[in-house]
Design a protein around this motif. Structure first.
Motif, short mmCIF file in Angstrom:
data_model
loop_
_atom_site.label_atom_id
_atom_site.label_comp_id
_atom_site.label_asym_id
_atom_site.label_seq_id
_atom_site.Cartn_x
_atom_site.Cartn_y
_atom_site.Cartn_z
N THR A 75 0.81 -1.12 0.09
CA THR A 75 -0.08 -0.15 0.25
C THR A 75 0.86 1.20 -0.17
N ARG A 134 -11.01 -0.62 -4.23
CA ARG A 134 -9.63 -1.42 -4.14
C ARG A 134 -8.94 -1.76 -5.39
N GLU A 182 -6.01 -3.54 -7.01
CA GLU A 182 -4.58 -4.45 -6.88
C GLU A 182 -4.04 -4.51 -8.29
N GLU A 238 4.10 -5.04 -6.70
CA GLU A 238 2.51 -5.30 -6.57
C GLU A 238 2.18 -3.97 -5.88
N ASP A 284 -1.26 -1.84 -4.16
CA ASP A 284 -2.64 -2.10 -3.36
C ASP A 284 -3.07 -0.76 -2.87
N TRP A 313 -6.26 2.25 -2.33
CA TRP A 313 -7.58 2.18 -1.84
C TRP A 313 -8.40 3.73 -2.38
N TYR A 333 -7.69 1.61 -12.31
CA TYR A 333 -6.42 1.03 -12.26
C TYR A 333 -5.22 1.54 -12.99
#
Length: 370
Positions: free
Chosen positions: A2, A70, A72, A88, A90, A92, A123
């Protein structure tokens, strides 16, 4: 990982507004709905949840919605991108919206909508923000590096409109004006003069006209025309026409056709169709399909353009609706395929963002009337 927590300014403003409007009747609502959605592809996963409450406040009708998204994202740079590294992500995002309407006369009513968002809107923005962070964040000492900054995107919007019922229960027209102020994660480029940055804040003004008509006991139509003007861009014009037909006692056919145009070279159109069958008094099933085409986003000034190439997207799915006296449930699943046109050269670094992919979307919504 995050990377950042959403900011609180837009939400703080709207929480105060919600409190002022809903406090006197916060002990009860007329209806409430909870919805969930999951959208998945190979590298991108999006989750969405919302809760919505409706309340009659004297002559005012109010609806409040809180939602959380969210994103991802598996960030995978192009094979020849030696500055990028796989990671990766993450992220919100939180949104709050309030809709209010009040009759002015027997045929005229006013409508107001307010909304705020903290966090990324999609995204793709998460992916591009990471790309520029990896490529321009470390360039300390390069002229213009002070322009680089981490930004938590956010947006505030307000809409005011008038709704006129020119034919009792069968003809309505709505004219509305929308203002949006959005803080975005900007793009960057570098040349012999150093680093340059695109705009941090985008302002959009949009005007729309919507006409809804009951054409016959079996036909209902909706026509929407919109013109929107965004900072540093030409005006975009959009049109959408929907027609719902009751084919038989238990069959309904729903169709929507729409398109958009923006100079100098953006065109898009879509077509939705769905057939619904009433299985029993409470249960209905439907099949739906959608086709979308566009010519690609407007090129920006960056040397490595972040503008998406032309897109072809086709989807097919189905679902069910279960309705009782006080409860209703909607469950659906949709598969779609995205195919991007080849745009040589300046989008090579974003080949894993604008890649052909298959998507699966699952939705569930449950509502209760009190």
């Amino acid at each position: 990982m995050t990377r950042r927590a959403p900011g609180l300014l837009p939400l703080g403003l709207l929480v105060g507004l919600f409190g002022c409007v809903l406090a006197p009747t916060s002990h009860a609502v007329d209806a409430a709905e909870v919805a969930f959605q999951r959208l998945e592809s190979e590298l991108f996963h999006v989750s969405y949840a919302s809760i919505q409450a409706s309340q009659q406040l004297g002559k005012w009708s109010g609806q409040a919605t809180y939602s959380i998204s969210r994103f991802e994202v598996e960030f995978v740079p192009a094979p020849f991108d030696f500055l990028g590294s796989e990671t990766e992500l993450d992220e919100w995002a939180h949104s709050l919206a309030l809709s209010l309407s009040r009759p002015i006369s027997e045929t005229l009513s006013m409508e107001w909508d307010f909304a705020g968002r903290d966090g990324f809107s999609n995204y793709r923005s998460v992916w591009l923000d990471t790309y520029f962070a990896q490529h321009f964040g470390p360039l300390e000492g390069v002229p213009g590096h002070e322009l680089y900054q981490e930004v938590t995107p956010s947006a505030l919007s307000a809409t005011g409109g008038l709704r006129w019922q020119y034919l009792p229960a069968s003809g309505m027209v709505t004219l509305s004006l929308t203002q949006v102020q959005e803080e975005v994660s900007p793009g960057y480029e570098i040349d012999f003069d150093g680093i340059r940055r695109s705009e941090l804040v985008l302002a959009t003004t949009a005007m729309s006209l919507v006409a809804e008509n009951v054409l016959s006991p079996r036909l209902r139509s909706r026509l929407a025309l919109t013109a929107s003007d965004t900072s540093a861009r030409q005006t975009r014009y959009s049109a959408e026409f929907a027609l719902n037909a009751a084919l038989a006692e238990k069959w309904v056919w729903r169709n929507t056709l729409g398109g958009s145009r923006e100079d100098p070279q953006f065109d898009a159109y879509f077509f939705d169709t769905a057939v619904e069958y009433q299985v029993g008094e409470r249960l209905s099933l439907y099949l739906k399909a959608r086709r979308y085409r566009d010519t690609g986003e407007i090129e920006n000034a960056l040397l490595f353009s972040t503008a998406a190439p032309g897109l072809r997207n086709d989807s097919i799915g189905g679902g069910l609706r279960l309705v009782t006296e006080n409860w209703s449930c909607h469950l659906s699943a949709t598969h779609s395929r995205s195919d991007y046109e080849q745009r040589p050269g300046n989008t090579d670094f974003f080949q894993n963002l604008y890649r052909d992919d298959d998507w699966l979307s699952l939705q569930l919504a449950v509502s209760k009337a009190f």
